[in-house]
Enzyme design. Sequence first.
Site, PDB file in Angstrom:
ATOM      1  N   ASN A  10       0.871  -1.184   0.000  1.00 47.13           N
ATOM      2  CA  ASN A  10       0.000   0.000   0.000  1.00 47.13           C
ATOM      3  C   ASN A  10       0.902   1.226   0.000  1.00 47.13           C
ATOM      4  O   ASN A  10       1.499   1.568   1.020  1.00 47.13           O
ATOM      5  CB  ASN A  10      -0.883  -0.042   1.264  1.00 47.13           C
ATOM      6  N   TRP A  11       1.021   1.867  -1.160  1.00 52.21           N
ATOM      7  CA  TRP A  11       1.965   2.984  -1.282  1.00 52.21           C
ATOM      8  C   TRP A  11       1.431   4.269  -0.663  1.00 52.21           C
ATOM      9  O   TRP A  11       2.160   5.257  -0.559  1.00 52.21           O
ATOM     10  CB  TRP A  11       2.306   3.226  -2.757  1.00 52.21           C
ATOM     11  N   LYS A  12       0.170   4.282  -0.312  1.00 51.67           N
ATOM     12  CA  LYS A  12      -0.442   5.476   0.293  1.00 51.67           C
ATOM     13  C   LYS A  12      -0.189   6.705  -0.592  1.00 51.67           C
ATOM     14  O   LYS A  12      -0.187   6.584  -1.806  1.00 51.67           O
ATOM     15  CB  LYS A  12       0.068   5.661   1.728  1.00 51.67           C
ATOM     16  N   HIS A  96      -9.468   1.327   4.895  1.00 47.29           N
ATOM     17  CA  HIS A  96      -8.186   1.494   5.584  1.00 47.29           C
ATOM     18  C   HIS A  96      -8.373   2.430   6.780  1.00 47.29           C
ATOM     19  O   HIS A  96      -9.137   3.396   6.706  1.00 47.29           O
ATOM     20  CB  HIS A  96      -7.135   2.061   4.617  1.00 47.29           C
ATOM     21  N   GLU A  98      -6.666   4.774   7.890  1.00 48.15           N
ATOM     22  CA  GLU A  98      -6.423   6.202   7.620  1.00 48.15           C
ATOM     23  C   GLU A  98      -7.657   6.846   6.986  1.00 48.15           C
ATOM     24  O   GLU A  98      -7.952   8.015   7.230  1.00 48.15           O
ATOM     25  CB  GLU A  98      -5.171   6.359   6.734  1.00 48.15           C
ATOM     26  N   GLU A 169      -5.459  -4.861  10.613  1.00 51.34           N
ATOM     27  CA  GLU A 169      -4.414  -3.867  10.840  1.00 51.34           C
ATOM     28  C   GLU A 169      -4.689  -3.111  12.139  1.00 51.34           C
ATOM     29  O   GLU A 169      -5.472  -2.157  12.148  1.00 51.34           O
ATOM     30  CB  GLU A 169      -4.386  -2.856   9.691  1.00 51.34           C
ATOM     31  N   GLY A 175       2.520   2.277  10.803  1.00 53.07           N
ATOM     32  CA  GLY A 175       3.491   3.358  10.646  1.00 53.07           C
ATOM     33  C   GLY A 175       4.190   3.746  11.936  1.00 53.07           C
ATOM     34  O   GLY A 175       4.820   4.801  12.013  1.00 53.07           O
ATOM     35  N   SER A 215       3.436  -2.046  10.334  1.00 51.60           N
ATOM     36  CA  SER A 215       4.884  -2.114  10.536  1.00 51.60           C
ATOM     37  C   SER A 215       5.488  -3.473  10.186  1.00 51.60           C
ATOM     38  O   SER A 215       6.364  -3.978  10.896  1.00 51.60           O
ATOM     39  CB  SER A 215       5.241  -1.705  11.972  1.00 51.60           C
ATOM     40  N   GLY A 236       2.877  -1.115   4.284  1.00 47.18           N
ATOM     41  CA  GLY A 236       2.926   0.299   3.948  1.00 47.18           C
ATOM     42  C   GLY A 236       4.363   0.741   3.694  1.00 47.18           C
ATOM     43  O   GLY A 236       4.916   0.542   2.610  1.00 47.18           O
ATOM     44  N   GLY A 237       4.995   1.305   4.704  1.00 48.26           N
ATOM     45  CA  GLY A 237       6.333   1.888   4.581  1.00 48.26           C
ATOM     46  C   GLY A 237       7.336   0.996   3.862  1.00 48.26           C
ATOM     47  O   GLY A 237       8.063   1.455   2.968  1.00 48.26           O
TER      48      GLY A 237
HETATM   49  P1  PGA Z   1       2.872   0.354   7.638  1.00 47.84           P
HETATM   50  O1  PGA Z   1       1.410   0.541   7.001  1.00 47.84           O
HETATM   51  O2  PGA Z   1       3.408  -0.949   7.071  1.00 47.84           O
HETATM   52  O3  PGA Z   1       3.654   1.545   7.180  1.00 47.84           O
HETATM   53  O4  PGA Z   1       2.708   0.272   9.109  1.00 47.84           O
HETATM   54  C1  PGA Z   1       0.551  -0.552   6.833  1.00 47.84           C
HETATM   55  C2  PGA Z   1      -0.768  -0.100   6.277  1.00 47.84           C
HETATM   56  O5  PGA Z   1      -1.264   0.963   6.682  1.00 47.84           O
HETATM   57  O6  PGA Z   1      -1.355  -0.779   5.419  1.00 47.84           O
END
Ligand code: PGA
Length: 254
Positions: A10-12, A96, A98, A169, A175, A215, A236-237
């Site tokens: 997930n590149w956000k 998600h 966010e 999640e 993050g 994470s 994500g990251g």
């Molecule tokens: P993260 O994000 O790996 O940066 O914690 C995961 C996500 O939000 O899908």
Amino acid sequence: MERRPFIAGNWKMNKTVGEALDLVRSLKATLQGVEDVEVAVAPPFTALYPVAQELKGSSIFLAGQNLFWEEKGAFTGEISPVMLKEVGCQYVIIGHSERRQYFGETDESVNRRVHAALHYGLKVIFCIGETLQEREGGVTFSVVERQLEKGLAGLDAPKVETMIVVAYEPVWAIGTGKTATPEQAEEVHQFIRRKLEKLYSKGVANSLRIQYGGSVTPENIYGLMAQPDIDGALVGGASLKVESFSRIVRFREI
Ligand code: PGA
């Protein structure tokens, strides 16, 4: 029943078109020959089309990060399921944390999005998970249960079985560098699978894949994937660099 591991990046809100193409070219090369793991990337909307062109002939799937439930119309700033299909998405991430936290999404709006995605033939990575406050308040299971029931409301068992991937999640792990331990994650994954069995059937519960997200790194993926109910990861990251993402996909080789 054997569930094929599924790792999605997930590149956000990261990567210009140029950067997205660089990353996906390197990923294609590095992941060539990987067949035992399903892989998807979710670039921002602006990069979907060029990335789709680059992914032609590769086994990496393409995912949108969100959608709106109408096909078209006066909805400034929104993207429809038809548009995602047209540019080559097979998947879409919905719900998600966010989106829920910063953009006011609710279980009800998430449910409408899920229905719209399936109606147009997009598979859904359906995200759920508790906040730190909820975990500390001892309501993790009831939160996850509510999100599952409401988010998937009105779907029949065959649709859920073939079109849905659940991503668990925990919000406190996203993050933050604070991954859930494999045992903490497995406990919730097991709960989700039991709940799916009650809501649908044993067959659905056994074949549906449940990803962990929060994470995930090359260092912790192996321990997570060793758990019986963890079938993949939403990353994500660590999905923003070819080196870390490809090591996560190749978790078996570490
Ligand atoms: P993260 O994000 O790996 O940066 O914690 C995961 C996500 O939000 O899908």
